[in-house]
Design an enzyme around this catalytic site. Structure first.
Site, short mmCIF file in Angstrom:
data_model
loop_
_atom_site.label_atom_id
_atom_site.label_comp_id
_atom_site.label_asym_id
_atom_site.label_seq_id
_atom_site.Cartn_x
_atom_site.Cartn_y
_atom_site.Cartn_z
N SER A 146 2.10 4.75 -7.94
CA SER A 146 2.89 3.53 -7.86
C SER A 146 2.79 2.72 -9.14
CB SER A 146 2.40 2.68 -6.68
OG SER A 146 1.04 2.37 -6.88
N ASN A 157 -5.38 8.03 -5.11
CA ASN A 157 -5.44 6.83 -5.93
C ASN A 157 -5.13 5.58 -5.11
OD1 ASN A 157 -5.34 4.96 -7.99
ND2 ASN A 157 -4.36 6.34 -9.43
N ASP A 158 -3.86 5.34 -4.84
CA ASP A 158 -3.48 4.09 -4.17
C ASP A 158 -4.14 3.93 -2.80
OD1 ASP A 158 -1.91 3.39 -6.28
OD2 ASP A 158 -0.12 4.35 -5.48
N VAL A 159 -4.41 5.04 -2.11
CA VAL A 159 -4.94 4.95 -0.74
C VAL A 159 -6.39 4.52 -0.71
CG1 VAL A 159 -3.31 6.64 0.16
CG2 VAL A 159 -5.54 7.41 -0.65
#
Lengths: 110, 464
Positions: free
Chosen positions: B430, B389-391
């Site tokens: 996050s 997701n965040d990456v």
């Protein structure tokens, strides 16, 4: 071993560790951390010497715990590093459906 | 001193010399995937030689205790090391590392309790090694507890850093009293070790689970240093060399990890972020989530010329790596170029995802890291995001207000088509909304990674 010689060893070993690691690809970071964790398991020989020279019950107890922990560090570090590195294969040795880890002994990277 | 003692001494020193060489060569060989396996074997044989030869130390007693401790400690570690799942590897490394730190502290304790002050320099080194080893021991235990899910809360209170500094100062004062023989009573020594152990606990408790890999790596380096210091105390060159090599290598590795996470080491240790923090920015994301069926994705991938797979920890948790690899093999057999793109912090520590993919049988030469793969997304027909997701959130590139702004990401949004396999519509680890999911070229394939993988395999087989 005189103090100054020990200091030289310390300095050279520090540079050596830095250089050896600096060319490691990211894909090996976890096994390498595990491998270096194994290497400081050498504390086992120090713990053995400490327990080997212990006289009082207190010294013996602490020395025993030291050897116990150090052996755990060395053996555990070796086992998990070996398990991880055993799985790394290139396309050349491609196997289909390799599940689990130690199912095929002797079929390491090469 | 008779000659047999002398030759024994020579044999021990010569063996330690060989061990030190084997350790360095072994670590060197571990730096390439081709020779890595032999690297651990080299280092392992070095350890075996050193351990066996240490039984020959002149004047040693307590052989029964030594053997019993090695058998029990080594046996338990062997048993647990063989059983641990690859997903749980980070906390296991933390545990073994903590044991090494504890052993270094134990050596210091034996030397200090003995009370024969061998000189200020040596006692000081024993004390410093004792503090570092104790912190590494109790800190690693907390790291293990957090990653294993035994400790779920991050305990923080105001003035915590001041409290930690005071603890450190108190431990150092007691240590100095012992080292300079001002008051080396057993009570002072005990208090010294108690404070050092407590410091490890209070330093590690406030740090969130996401930052633990960096912390484990740091404690690994610290244990190395502690071992080196105790090596000075015992006049043992093998310990000095091995400990120092690990100390410096571990420091470098810690910096690399912190950099990959876009955090400075000080930030990791003292800011207490790393949890699903309170500042979950919503961000202005426009557009809508567009779902897609597995059969359509199957056709799309079957006729693609290049597919890049972006796996995240979610894939490993679902144990979907075997299914995904099966899927990729089908594509490879059809002549599709398949690559795996690994973000440095995919998984729980750098390289962890590579281990998990290797477990499924993915060859390492299909796996590329961020720098190698990022320019290739533009030429890819499909980017398949699984549990990441965040990456892959482009917000990190262009939204200065986002907490992940500046973090290096995989440019999956540059691919012609982006397929995201995701269980539900929630935000990532996050708590930050992912702009990638709302792009025009993105489609969402909802479902568990394991199930979605099976459906895709069926779909591609149906294409024929």
């Amino acid at each position: 071993m005189t103090g100054i010689v020990a200091l030289y060893i310390f300095m050279l070993a520090a540079f050596c560790g830095y250089e050896v690691i600096s060319r490691v690809p990211v894909i090996l970071h976890t096994p390498l951390m595990s491998g270096s964790n194994f290497v400081h398991g050498i504390v086992l020989v120090g713990a053995m010497v400490a327990l080997g020279g212990a006289h009082t019950t207190l010294e013996k107890t602490i020395g025993f715990i030291g050897v116990l922990l150090a052996a755990g560090n060395a053996v555990g570090g070796y086992v998990v590093t070996e398990r991880m590195l055993e799985m790394f294969k290139s396309s050349g040795s491609r196997q289909t459906g390799t599940r689990g880890n130690t199912a095929q002994p002797g079929k390491g990277a090469h | 001193m008779d000659s047999s003692v002398l030759s024994r001494e020579t044999l021990i020193q010569a063996s330690y010399f060989v061990t030190a060489a084997l350790f360095i060569l072994g670590l060197k060989r571990m730096s390439s995937p081709v020779t890595a396996r032999s690297g651990i074997l080299w280092a392992g044989s070095g350890m075996l030689v050193a351990t066996v030869v240490s039984f020959l130390y002149p004047g040693m007693t307590n052989y029964d205790l030594i053997l019993a401790a090695i058998v029990v400690g080594g046996g338990l570690a062997w048993w647990s090391g063989k059983r641990v799942a690859m997903t749980d590897m980070p906390q296991m490394i933390a545990l073994y590392n903590g044991m090494g730190g504890g052993a270094a502290a134990a050596i210091a304790a034996v030397e200090l309790y003995r009370g024969e002050n061998p000189g200020y320099a040596t006692s000081s080194l024993a004390v410093v090694g004792g503090i570092i080893g104790s912190v590494s021991f109790s800190g690693s235990a907390i790291a293990f507890g957090k990653l294993q899910g035994l400790i779920t809360k991050s305990i923080r209170f105001s003035g915590q850093q001041v409290f930690n500094l005071l603890l450190l100062a108190a431990a150092l004062i007691l240590g100095a009293m012992v080292a300079f023989n001002l008051s080396a009573t057993p009570a002072v020594i005990t208090a010294f070790f108690a404070l050092a152990l407590l410091l490890g606990l209070t330093m590690t408790l406030p740090i969130g689970g996401a930052d633990m890999p960096v912390v484990i790596s740091l404690y690994n380096a610290l244990t190395g240093l502690a071992v080196a210091f105790e090596g000075f105390v015992l006049g043992n060159a093998a310990m000095i060399i091995a400990g120092t090599v690990v100390g410096s290598a571990g420091t470098l590795l810690t910096q690399l990890m912190a950099k990959a996470m876009n955090r400075s080491l000080g930030n990791v240790l003292f800011s207490g972020f790393g949890d699903t923090g309170g500042e979950a920015a919503t961000g202005d994301v426009t557009g809508s989530l567009k779902p897609i069926e597995a059969s359509d994705v199957g056709v799309m991938m079957a006729f693609a010329s290049k597919v890049i797979v972006v796996p995240g920890y979610g894939m490993a948790v679902a144990q979907a790596q075997h299914k995904i690899w099966e899927l990729c093999q089908l594509l490879i057999d059809r002549g599709v170029t398949v690559k795996f793109a690994i973000h440095p912090v995919a998984g729980r520590m750098p390289g962890h995802m590579n281990v998990l993919l290797a477990e499924a049988g993915v060859p390492y030469d299909l796996i590329s890291d961020l720098d190698e793969i990022n320019s290739e997304f533009e030429t890819a027909d499909v980017a398949l995001i699984i549990g990441a997701n965040d990456v892959v959130n482009p917000v990190a590139r262009n939204d200065k207000s986002s907490p992940i702004y500046g973090m290096p990401i995989l440019n999956a949004d540059k691919a012609k088509n982006v397929i995201v396999i995701k269980r539900g519509k929630g935000a990532g680890f996050s708590g930050i909304e992912n702009a990638l999911f709302y792009l025009d070229n993105t489609r969402m394939l909802y479902g568990d990674a394991q199930k979605a993988g099976s459906e895709l395999i069926q779909a591609i087989k149906a294409v024929g």
